[in-house]
Design an enzyme around this catalytic site. Sequence first.
Site, mmCIF file in Angstrom:
data_model
loop_
_atom_site.group_PDB
_atom_site.id
_atom_site.type_symbol
_atom_site.label_atom_id
_atom_site.label_comp_id
_atom_site.label_asym_id
_atom_site.label_seq_id
_atom_site.Cartn_x
_atom_site.Cartn_y
_atom_site.Cartn_z
ATOM 1 N N GLY A 1 0.807 -1.214 0.000
ATOM 2 C CA GLY A 1 0.000 0.000 0.000
ATOM 3 C C GLY A 1 0.839 1.261 0.000
ATOM 4 O O GLY A 1 0.437 2.290 -0.562
ATOM 5 N N THR A 2 2.014 1.207 0.616
ATOM 6 C CA THR A 2 2.908 2.360 0.615
ATOM 7 C C THR A 2 3.389 2.636 -0.805
ATOM 8 O O THR A 2 3.436 3.795 -1.255
ATOM 9 C CB THR A 2 4.108 2.115 1.543
ATOM 10 O OG1 THR A 2 3.640 1.740 2.835
ATOM 11 C CG2 THR A 2 4.980 3.356 1.652
ATOM 12 N N VAL B 1 4.272 -12.347 3.946
ATOM 13 C CA VAL B 1 5.660 -12.517 3.522
ATOM 14 C C VAL B 1 5.944 -11.530 2.395
ATOM 15 O O VAL B 1 5.368 -11.642 1.309
ATOM 16 C CB VAL B 1 5.932 -13.961 3.056
ATOM 17 C CG1 VAL B 1 7.388 -14.094 2.599
ATOM 18 C CG2 VAL B 1 5.628 -14.952 4.171
ATOM 19 N N LYS B 2 6.808 -10.571 2.708
ATOM 20 C CA LYS B 2 7.194 -9.620 1.655
ATOM 21 C C LYS B 2 8.588 -9.031 1.904
ATOM 22 O O LYS B 2 9.350 -8.825 0.959
ATOM 23 C CB LYS B 2 6.164 -8.495 1.520
ATOM 24 C CG LYS B 2 5.813 -7.758 2.794
ATOM 25 C CD LYS B 2 4.610 -6.849 2.569
ATOM 26 C CE LYS B 2 4.128 -6.246 3.887
ATOM 27 N NZ LYS B 2 2.866 -5.514 3.723
ATOM 28 N N THR B 3 8.963 -8.771 3.143
ATOM 29 C CA THR B 3 10.261 -8.143 3.406
ATOM 30 C C THR B 3 11.249 -9.091 4.086
ATOM 31 O O THR B 3 12.399 -8.711 4.322
ATOM 32 C CB THR B 3 10.079 -6.903 4.304
ATOM 33 O OG1 THR B 3 9.465 -7.294 5.538
ATOM 34 C CG2 THR B 3 9.229 -5.864 3.615
ATOM 35 N N LYS C 1 -8.358 14.036 48.411
ATOM 36 C CA LYS C 1 -7.185 14.891 48.623
ATOM 37 C C LYS C 1 -5.999 13.984 48.916
ATOM 38 O O LYS C 1 -6.069 13.137 49.804
ATOM 39 C CB LYS C 1 -7.443 15.833 49.796
ATOM 40 C CG LYS C 1 -6.435 16.957 49.932
ATOM 41 C CD LYS C 1 -6.612 17.992 48.836
ATOM 42 C CE LYS C 1 -5.781 19.239 49.088
ATOM 43 N NZ LYS C 1 -6.327 20.054 50.184
ATOM 44 N N HIS C 2 -4.936 14.146 48.163
ATOM 45 C CA HIS C 2 -3.740 13.320 48.326
ATOM 46 C C HIS C 2 -4.081 11.827 48.297
ATOM 47 O O HIS C 2 -3.627 11.052 49.138
ATOM 48 C CB HIS C 2 -2.997 13.684 49.606
ATOM 49 C CG HIS C 2 -2.500 15.101 49.620
ATOM 50 N ND1 HIS C 2 -1.691 15.616 48.628
ATOM 51 C CD2 HIS C 2 -2.714 16.119 50.490
ATOM 52 C CE1 HIS C 2 -1.424 16.886 48.900
ATOM 53 N NE2 HIS C 2 -2.028 17.219 50.017
ATOM 54 N N GLU D 1 -9.488 21.446 42.184
ATOM 55 C CA GLU D 1 -8.477 21.230 41.149
ATOM 56 C C GLU D 1 -9.068 20.582 39.901
ATOM 57 O O GLU D 1 -8.804 21.001 38.781
ATOM 58 C CB GLU D 1 -7.353 20.336 41.695
ATOM 59 C CG GLU D 1 -6.471 21.006 42.722
ATOM 60 C CD GLU D 1 -5.362 21.836 42.094
ATOM 61 O OE1 GLU D 1 -5.380 22.025 40.866
ATOM 62 O OE2 GLU D 1 -4.494 22.299 42.851
ATOM 63 N N ASN E 1 -3.569 2.416 57.645
ATOM 64 C CA ASN E 1 -4.753 1.820 58.261
ATOM 65 C C ASN E 1 -5.949 2.734 58.064
ATOM 66 O O ASN E 1 -5.825 3.940 58.231
ATOM 67 C CB ASN E 1 -4.516 1.590 59.746
ATOM 68 C CG ASN E 1 -3.552 0.442 60.025
ATOM 69 O OD1 ASN E 1 -3.712 -0.616 59.458
ATOM 70 N ND2 ASN E 1 -2.594 0.670 60.903
ATOM 71 N N ARG F 1 -3.857 1.373 64.039
ATOM 72 C CA ARG F 1 -5.283 1.384 63.722
ATOM 73 C C ARG F 1 -6.074 2.205 64.742
ATOM 74 O O ARG F 1 -7.059 2.861 64.402
ATOM 75 C CB ARG F 1 -5.811 -0.049 63.636
ATOM 76 C CG ARG F 1 -7.247 -0.148 63.077
ATOM 77 C CD ARG F 1 -7.520 -1.537 62.573
ATOM 78 N NE ARG F 1 -6.619 -1.883 61.495
ATOM 79 C CZ ARG F 1 -6.784 -1.514 60.222
ATOM 80 N NH1 ARG F 1 -7.837 -0.806 59.878
ATOM 81 N NH2 ARG F 1 -5.902 -1.849 59.305
ATOM 82 N N HIS G 1 -1.949 0.474 50.102
ATOM 83 C CA HIS G 1 -0.694 1.121 50.468
ATOM 84 C C HIS G 1 -0.212 2.068 49.374
ATOM 85 O O HIS G 1 -0.714 2.031 48.274
ATOM 86 C CB HIS G 1 0.381 0.068 50.743
ATOM 87 C CG HIS G 1 0.086 -0.741 51.958
ATOM 88 N ND1 HIS G 1 -0.470 -1.996 51.892
ATOM 89 C CD2 HIS G 1 0.240 -0.450 53.269
ATOM 90 C CE1 HIS G 1 -0.624 -2.467 53.127
ATOM 91 N NE2 HIS G 1 -0.206 -1.548 53.973
#
Length: 532
Positions: free
Chosen positions: A40-41, A69-71, A283-284, A336, A426, A446, A532
């Site tokens: 195609g290229t 299969v071509k290249t 937040k955070h 934010e 915790n 905790r 965590h």
Amino acid sequence: MPHDLARVTRALLSVSDKTGLVDFARALAARGVELVSTGGTHRALSEAGLPVVEVAELTGYPEMMDGRVKTLHPAVHGGLLAVREDPAHQAALAAHGIRPIDLLVVNLYPFEAALARDAGYHDLVENIDVGGPAMIRAAAKNHADVAVVVDVADYPAILSEIEAGEGGLSAATRRRLAGKAFARTASYDAAIANWLAGEAAPDAAPAFRAIGGTLAQTLRYGENPHQAAAFYRSPGPGRPGVASARQLQGKELSYNNLNDTDAAYECVAEFDPGRTAAVAIIKHANPCGVAEGPHLAEAYARALACDPTSAFGGIVALNRPLDAEAARQIVEIFTEVIIAPDASEEAIAIVAAKRNLRLLLAGGLPDPRAPGETVRTLAGGLLVQGRDAANVDDMALQVVTRRAPTEQEYADLRFAFRVAKHVKSNAIVYARDGATVGIGAGQMSRVDSSRIAAWKAAEGAERLGRPESLAKGAAVASDAFFPFADGLIAAAEAGATAVIQPGGSMRDAEVIAAADAAGLAMVFTGHRHFRH
């Protein structure tokens, strides 16, 4: 070491994405570069009137097996791999009539695009490129003599350097392009490997782990200004969220914005939009308020009431399309990011008044029960685990105290445990009537998390002018078992009436006895939600 300048006299082009192809090839031809191409290229360049040799003329074989299969032939790979300063290599080229190739331009069959559109098995297999990666790797290995281009975005820079360098590319450029080429084939192969692994019986610990992605955004910095950072998208259908979202307005998202927005959207997705509206404020990476409601505006007001101080400058996530009423409330304080599945035109206009506020529309909600993986780096390695897809609605809750929860307590227990899943360990969460009233996050002890959550609930009562803590009559969730009774006693002293926790401690009997002594109802889930 590669010599500094390698002239480009012959180029092989074989691309599936033909963006900018003709202009790029025309510029090369104008400098006297011989063009060789495939399928195609070749058609695209021929139709543009450019002189181009088809690969079949080099190999002596036509493309076969539907282009598989071509290249894959010495006339191609010999031209790419021959070391220019090696006499034996030069003799081999001469003996077999092979001419060197100085520039390779390849982009691969669109396997990732097929995966993203959830194509069928046969379609995906046919979109696995073989010849392309082989040529890319060959040219990249031989970057001392050959330049390889795998990204259409590099075309202008390549042409500029060839022009400025009197028809050649520098060693530094060739090394940079080679590194990018190997990264491209690695990412491509990772997408294929992970797809095939998912098609087969899942293996929790495969012998080889492939991880790849495509640059979505170069970030100004990471968690801190001295850290470099970037955001990469994973191939595949994807999980609705920050990677799929359209940013309608606002400043560029930072590393922390992206991390927190992901946490917020995953949290709010725990709440089925068909059942209730829900809002999570983060937040955070920790929830500072989560609530349900009959509509988003009420859910937002209730979520904000949990901890308005922490909510300032936070991320707001919604499980339903943003509407005008909710938008008016959200823009009243500094926020934010807002992320939602969609938004009304009126809501978009309201948010537009806050130019720096980012509005993200994700196009859907992530499925909290869907399988998947999370990855974290360690020094010298990776930690990979399955996503926490456990859902409290699927758990068989075991009543372990003399008193069973009431119907309302059951609802609040499930709500609280749903939120606790998204709070850093915790984690302790107090909830009442479908809203958080106190959250304790990320403490080493905790009992300290219990005390912080109770303090937040008492602080909320003071803000509202109420005589009793908002924890009074609340349900409390713990993300893991209480190792001692002290954390549960702290909850009872704060006024909680019901507790949900995984259970499994050596001191469960002691904790249950303390709950009975305080008149609490307590259920075990058998599942913990460490984060965590």
